[in-house]
Motif scaffolding. Sequence first.
Motif, mmCIF file in Angstrom:
data_model
loop_
_atom_site.group_PDB
_atom_site.id
_atom_site.type_symbol
_atom_site.label_atom_id
_atom_site.label_comp_id
_atom_site.label_asym_id
_atom_site.label_seq_id
_atom_site.Cartn_x
_atom_site.Cartn_y
_atom_site.Cartn_z
ATOM 1 N N ASP A 38 -8.287 -12.765 0.299
ATOM 2 C CA ASP A 38 -7.502 -12.821 1.533
ATOM 3 C C ASP A 38 -6.010 -12.690 1.223
ATOM 4 N N ALA A 39 -5.358 -11.736 1.880
ATOM 5 C CA ALA A 39 -3.932 -11.466 1.633
ATOM 6 C C ALA A 39 -3.051 -12.668 1.951
ATOM 7 N N THR A 40 -3.450 -13.500 2.897
ATOM 8 C CA THR A 40 -2.623 -14.660 3.252
ATOM 9 C C THR A 40 -2.495 -15.610 2.070
ATOM 10 N N VAL A 41 -3.569 -15.788 1.334
ATOM 11 C CA VAL A 41 -3.518 -16.661 0.149
ATOM 12 C C VAL A 41 -2.596 -16.046 -0.905
ATOM 13 N N ARG A 42 -2.728 -14.740 -1.133
ATOM 14 C CA ARG A 42 -1.866 -14.084 -2.125
ATOM 15 C C ARG A 42 -0.397 -14.121 -1.686
ATOM 16 N N LEU A 99 5.221 -9.895 -10.698
ATOM 17 C CA LEU A 99 5.285 -8.441 -10.903
ATOM 18 C C LEU A 99 3.960 -7.784 -10.531
ATOM 19 N N ARG A 100 2.862 -8.435 -10.820
ATOM 20 C CA ARG A 100 1.556 -7.885 -10.432
ATOM 21 C C ARG A 100 1.411 -7.847 -8.911
ATOM 22 N N PRO A 102 1.251 -4.991 2.362
ATOM 23 C CA PRO A 102 2.725 -4.945 2.352
ATOM 24 C C PRO A 102 3.366 -6.331 2.442
ATOM 25 N N GLY A 103 2.761 -7.244 3.169
ATOM 26 C CA GLY A 103 3.323 -8.591 3.282
ATOM 27 C C GLY A 103 3.312 -9.329 1.958
ATOM 28 N N VAL A 104 2.255 -9.147 1.191
ATOM 29 C CA VAL A 104 2.150 -9.795 -0.120
ATOM 30 C C VAL A 104 3.203 -9.213 -1.062
ATOM 31 N N ALA A 105 3.346 -7.889 -1.064
ATOM 32 C CA ALA A 105 4.346 -7.253 -1.927
ATOM 33 C C ALA A 105 5.758 -7.705 -1.555
ATOM 34 N N THR A 106 6.017 -7.840 -0.265
ATOM 35 C CA THR A 106 7.331 -8.319 0.191
ATOM 36 C C THR A 106 7.567 -9.751 -0.259
ATOM 37 N N SER A 107 6.560 -10.602 -0.113
ATOM 38 C CA SER A 107 6.687 -11.989 -0.548
ATOM 39 C C SER A 107 6.956 -12.053 -2.052
#
Length: 167
Positions: A40-44, A61-62, A69-74
């Motif tokens: 789940d992206a919310t956890v990441r 970095l990973r 996109p939200g995970v990468a932004t975070s």
Amino acid sequence: FSELDRAWAEPERELLLCDWSAVPSDARDALGGVLLEWPDATVRYHAARAFETWRDEHRLLRLLDDPSPGVATSASYHLASLGPSARAASRVRRRFDALPFGARKSEAFTTYAAVAEPSEWHGLARAILTDADGDQSLRVTAVYALGHPSASGVVAEQLHFLAGPPR
């Protein structure tokens, strides 16, 4: 979908309020691996804060390559708060160079300015500022970054250019 949102609200709240610094050092590696691979992206997304707290640059970095996109932004935001790092600067610069124009490229520049040595990101800011045909939102991001005290020399040499009308 509101039932799903309600069901997820409490676990997400727990992730948001979690004191990641309280996780024992000897448990961080195992937990970090689980968080990084969670489906789940919310956890990441929230895991990025844990990795920042633990100063786990490798996992941040990973997460920059996460399909969400939200995970990468975070990850980008939390990586920037760790400060200068040659490894992070190299990786973020490659990401910047590979991205098309738009919000993600501006975000990558902001992160690059936070993790690269000033002499490195100043040169990129100078190139962005003098590219009259470039993305204007990226130019605005570069101008904003030049508010950093280390950039006063770049600002001084580019005032003549910045004072003119956009082309």
